[in-house]
Design a protein around this motif. Structure first.
Motif, PDB file in Angstrom:
ATOM      1  N   PRO A 417      16.610  75.149  41.262  1.00 40.47           N
ATOM      2  CA  PRO A 417      17.367  73.942  41.590  1.00 40.47           C
ATOM      3  C   PRO A 417      17.556  73.067  40.357  1.00 40.47           C
ATOM      4  CG  PRO A 417      15.603  74.339  43.175  1.00 40.47           C
ATOM      5  CD  PRO A 417      15.392  75.280  42.041  1.00 40.47           C
ATOM      6  N   ASP A 418      18.649  72.264  40.410  1.00 42.11           N
ATOM      7  CA  ASP A 418      18.918  71.338  39.320  1.00 42.11           C
ATOM      8  C   ASP A 418      18.069  70.086  39.457  1.00 42.11           C
ATOM      9  OD1 ASP A 418      20.843  73.041  38.281  1.00 42.11           O
ATOM     10  OD2 ASP A 418      22.422  72.192  39.556  1.00 42.11           O
ATOM     11  N   GLY A 419      18.128  69.233  38.428  1.00 42.65           N
ATOM     12  CA  GLY A 419      17.429  67.962  38.485  1.00 42.65           C
ATOM     13  C   GLY A 419      15.971  68.079  38.074  1.00 42.65           C
ATOM     14  N   TRP A 420      15.171  67.111  38.528  1.00 48.24           N
ATOM     15  CA  TRP A 420      13.756  67.052  38.181  1.00 48.24           C
ATOM     16  C   TRP A 420      12.897  67.730  39.241  1.00 48.24           C
ATOM     17  CZ3 TRP A 420      11.132  65.075  33.935  1.00 48.24           C
ATOM     18  CH2 TRP A 420      11.967  64.572  32.925  1.00 48.24           C
ATOM     19  N   VAL A 421      11.838  68.374  38.787  1.00 43.26           N
ATOM     20  CA  VAL A 421      10.933  69.074  39.698  1.00 43.26           C
ATOM     21  C   VAL A 421       9.496  68.674  39.389  1.00 43.26           C
ATOM     22  CG1 VAL A 421      12.482  71.055  39.883  1.00 43.26           C
ATOM     23  CG2 VAL A 421      10.620  71.090  38.204  1.00 43.26           C
ATOM     24  N   ILE A 422       8.599  68.984  40.328  1.00 52.30           N
ATOM     25  CA  ILE A 422       7.160  68.823  40.137  1.00 52.30           C
ATOM     26  C   ILE A 422       6.521  70.194  40.286  1.00 52.30           C
ATOM     27  CG2 ILE A 422       5.032  67.913  41.129  1.00 52.30           C
ATOM     28  CD1 ILE A 422       6.548  65.467  41.990  1.00 52.30           C
ATOM     29  N   GLN A 423       5.715  70.576  39.318  1.00 56.34           N
ATOM     30  CA  GLN A 423       4.979  71.833  39.414  1.00 56.34           C
ATOM     31  C   GLN A 423       3.530  71.542  39.780  1.00 56.34           C
ATOM     32  OE1 GLN A 423       5.871  75.106  36.800  1.00 56.34           O
ATOM     33  NE2 GLN A 423       3.714  75.401  36.303  1.00 56.34           N
ATOM     34  N   ALA A 482       6.114  60.507  42.127  1.00 60.26           N
ATOM     35  CA  ALA A 482       5.625  61.425  43.158  1.00 60.26           C
ATOM     36  C   ALA A 482       4.409  62.191  42.659  1.00 60.26           C
ATOM     37  CB  ALA A 482       6.739  62.393  43.572  1.00 60.26           C
ATOM     38  N   CYS A 483       4.466  62.607  41.396  1.00 64.57           N
ATOM     39  CA  CYS A 483       3.336  63.348  40.819  1.00 64.57           C
ATOM     40  C   CYS A 483       2.096  62.461  40.750  1.00 64.57           C
ATOM     41  CB  CYS A 483       3.707  63.853  39.430  1.00 64.57           C
ATOM     42  SG  CYS A 483       2.551  65.051  38.740  1.00 64.57           S
ATOM     43  N   TRP A 494       2.653  68.255  37.267  1.00 65.74           N
ATOM     44  CA  TRP A 494       3.407  67.655  36.175  1.00 65.74           C
ATOM     45  C   TRP A 494       4.882  67.712  36.504  1.00 65.74           C
ATOM     46  CZ3 TRP A 494       6.672  71.028  33.490  1.00 65.74           C
ATOM     47  CH2 TRP A 494       6.370  72.405  33.562  1.00 65.74           C
ATOM     48  N   ALA A 495       5.614  66.699  36.010  1.00 68.55           N
ATOM     49  CA  ALA A 495       7.049  66.593  36.279  1.00 68.55           C
ATOM     50  C   ALA A 495       7.831  67.181  35.115  1.00 68.55           C
ATOM     51  CB  ALA A 495       7.432  65.125  36.483  1.00 68.55           C
ATOM     52  N   SER A 496       8.966  67.802  35.441  1.00 67.68           N
ATOM     53  CA  SER A 496       9.749  68.453  34.402  1.00 67.68           C
ATOM     54  C   SER A 496      11.211  68.485  34.810  1.00 67.68           C
ATOM     55  CB  SER A 496       9.238  69.875  34.173  1.00 67.68           C
ATOM     56  OG  SER A 496      10.079  70.580  33.276  1.00 67.68           O
TER      57      SER A 496
END
Length: 498
Positions: A417-423, A482-483, A494-496
């Motif tokens: 998915p596009d945008g920001w993610v949290i792993q 959110a993280c 972590w956010a990326s």
């Protein structure tokens, strides 16, 4: 046996006047071989030889289940890379580097002795490739490149390693380089290595899954893991092997089965088979004795990351990102700790003493402590057993969403998915990745209410791992917020940007 040897020798020598010299030499040679055979089978040799040291710690309570020469100084060899990886994971967690950041190879890094990836000076690999090469191949050049990347120089990174070792309560450990190649001042103990193994599991469950990697593909090479216990001993999920002629054969092992969890260390083994055999025995004997309940607090204190600041980048590769990502230590903000551990007083406990009560001599009472009650993070990768059916394996993106108590999983295309993610973790299987996502979603509450849970496969074949992520965040701030909420609930993340 020595008295018997002397008696037999006297008997042989007393016959010298009546036996031919050739016969006497043959008898002496045969006797020497027989004695050597007996020595190989002796208890001390079976457990690793005269320089052997070992320990087994209950990873849930900190109790020492087994100890032999656990506080005797040894050369760590490639176990040194465990600390290099600890500091790498810490930098990833803090956002100072990214998993796909480029790690440049200086001439010094490229010149390290094998084993190595053989990256030329001026080349670069990603942080993830460096991690995988250290876990599987135990690549000395990758370790040096990471050390220089994070610390600015080998010497500065060694100071970081010593700072962190002492902060974790590794009171008898001194580091001099990032990879464990021979240095007579670089020393450790079995107890200290057990602490580090537990810290890696406890502090970085989102990255610990890398230690389960069976093989790693780099270009046309498929590199197998040196840890032969992976896949052959039930419950073993890592951690690291090590060898130099001076150190002998070393191994730190983590094993988790049926809610029981241990970390074992063997130092100074006489061979790879002898070392592995000893660890197999330790796991078989002491894992069933481990507790199924967590102890009364955090076993290994986690201190704040060492402060670093970007310095002028040094272009070593045509990729501009490689130079821009280079980080170095700001000497003015880094506390220097004496490398001979002069301010730390080792107090070797007995095998019955709780492992977590070893405290360095320090004015800071928070360096090592038993803090408030907190269970081992439930999102710890290797402790979660698979619990649902396999999905389609012809895709690199697997959706894993929890709705109430029902799990739904569907194959998606291979574009993230596009945008920001949290792993929230890296896992060796889709099932474990899904468990990580379910646990994070249950603890995240509203902050993950509209987020999409998915697992991205990285690598191929036995080297494949799965990144457990949440997408749907509009910008960096939303993902970071959110993280932060997840971290307060005990979920490492972590956010990326995608």
């Amino acid at each position: 046996m020595q008295a018997k040897s002397e008696a037999v020798s006297r008997s042989i020598l007393s016959a010298s006047s009546s036996r031919p010299a050739g016969l006497l030499r043959s008898m002496l040679l045969g006797f020497t071989i027989a004695i050597a055979s007996v020595a190989v089978a002796s208890p001390s040799q079976a457990s690793g030889g005269p320089g052997y040291a070992g320990i087994v710690v209950d990873a849930k309570t900190g109790n020492v289940l087994y100890s032999e020469n656990a506080d005797t100084l040894h050369y760590p060899a490639s176990l040194t890379k465990m600390m290099t990886l600890y500091l790498t994971f810490e930098a990833l967690e803090s956002g100072r580097i990214k998993i796909d950041s480029q790690v440049p190879f200086s001439a010094h890094a490229a010149a390290q002795a094998p084993t190595k990836l053989n990256v030329r000076a001026g080349g670069a690999v990603t942080v993830e490739q460096a991690i995988l090469s250290m876990v599987t191949l135990s690549a000395n050049d990758s370790a040096m490149a990471l050390g220089e990347y994070l610390g600015g120089s080998e010497e500065n990174f060694a100071r970081l390693m010593n700072n962190k070792a002492h902060a974790l309560g590794m009171t008898r450990t001194t580091y001099r380089n990032p990879n464990g190649l021979p240095n007579t001042a670089q020393m450790t103990t079995a107890r200290d290595q057990a602490r580090l193994g537990m810290a890696l599991r406890e502090h970085f469950p989102q990255y610990y899954g890398y230690f389960s990697t069976h093989s790693f593909q780099f270009g046309n090479r498929v590199i197998g893991n040196h840890n032969r216990l992976l896949g052959s001993v039930r419950g073993v999920d890592g951690i690291k092997t090590g060898y130099t002629r001076a150190a002998g054969f070393n191994l730190v092992t983590s094993a988790q089965v049926d809610g029981r969890s241990i970390v074992g260390v063997v130092l100074g083994g006489v061979s790879t088979p002898a070392r592995d055999s000893q660890m197999r025995k330790l796991v078989a004997t002491y894992l069933p004795q481990a507790s199924v309940r967590n102890g009364p607090g955090n076993l290994i204190a986690q201190t704040a990351p060492d402060k670093v600041a970007p310095q002028k980048s040094i272009p070593v590769a045509p990729d501009a990102n490689a130079a821009a990502a280079r980080m170095a230590i700001d000497a003015s903000t880094t506390k220097s700790i004496p490398t001979q551990s002069a301010n730390y007083e080792p107090s070797p406990p007995s095998s019955e003493t709780a492992f977590a009560t070893i405290t360095p001599k320090s004015s800071n009472p928070l360096v090592v402590h038993k803090a408030h009650q907190q269970d081992v993070p439930p999102n710890q990768v290797a402790s979660i057993a698979p619990s649902y059916a396999e999905a389609s394996t012809d895709t690199t993106l697997v959706d894993a969403v929890t709705t109430g108590s029902t799990r739904q999983k569907s194959a998606k295309n291979d574009t993230s998915p596009d945008g920001w993610v949290i792993q929230v973790g890296v896992s060796p299987t889709k099932e474990m990745a899904s468990d990580l996502l379910d646990n994070a979603k249950s603890k995240g509450g509203k902050v993950l209410g509209s987020a999409k849970a998915y697992a991205v496969a990285f690598g191929t074949g036995s080297s494949q791992v799965y990144r457990a992520r949440f997408s749907g965040f509009e910008d960096q701030q939303e993902a970071v917020n959110a993280c932060n909420v997840l971290k307060k609930s005990g979920i490492k993340c972590w956010a990326s940007a995608q």
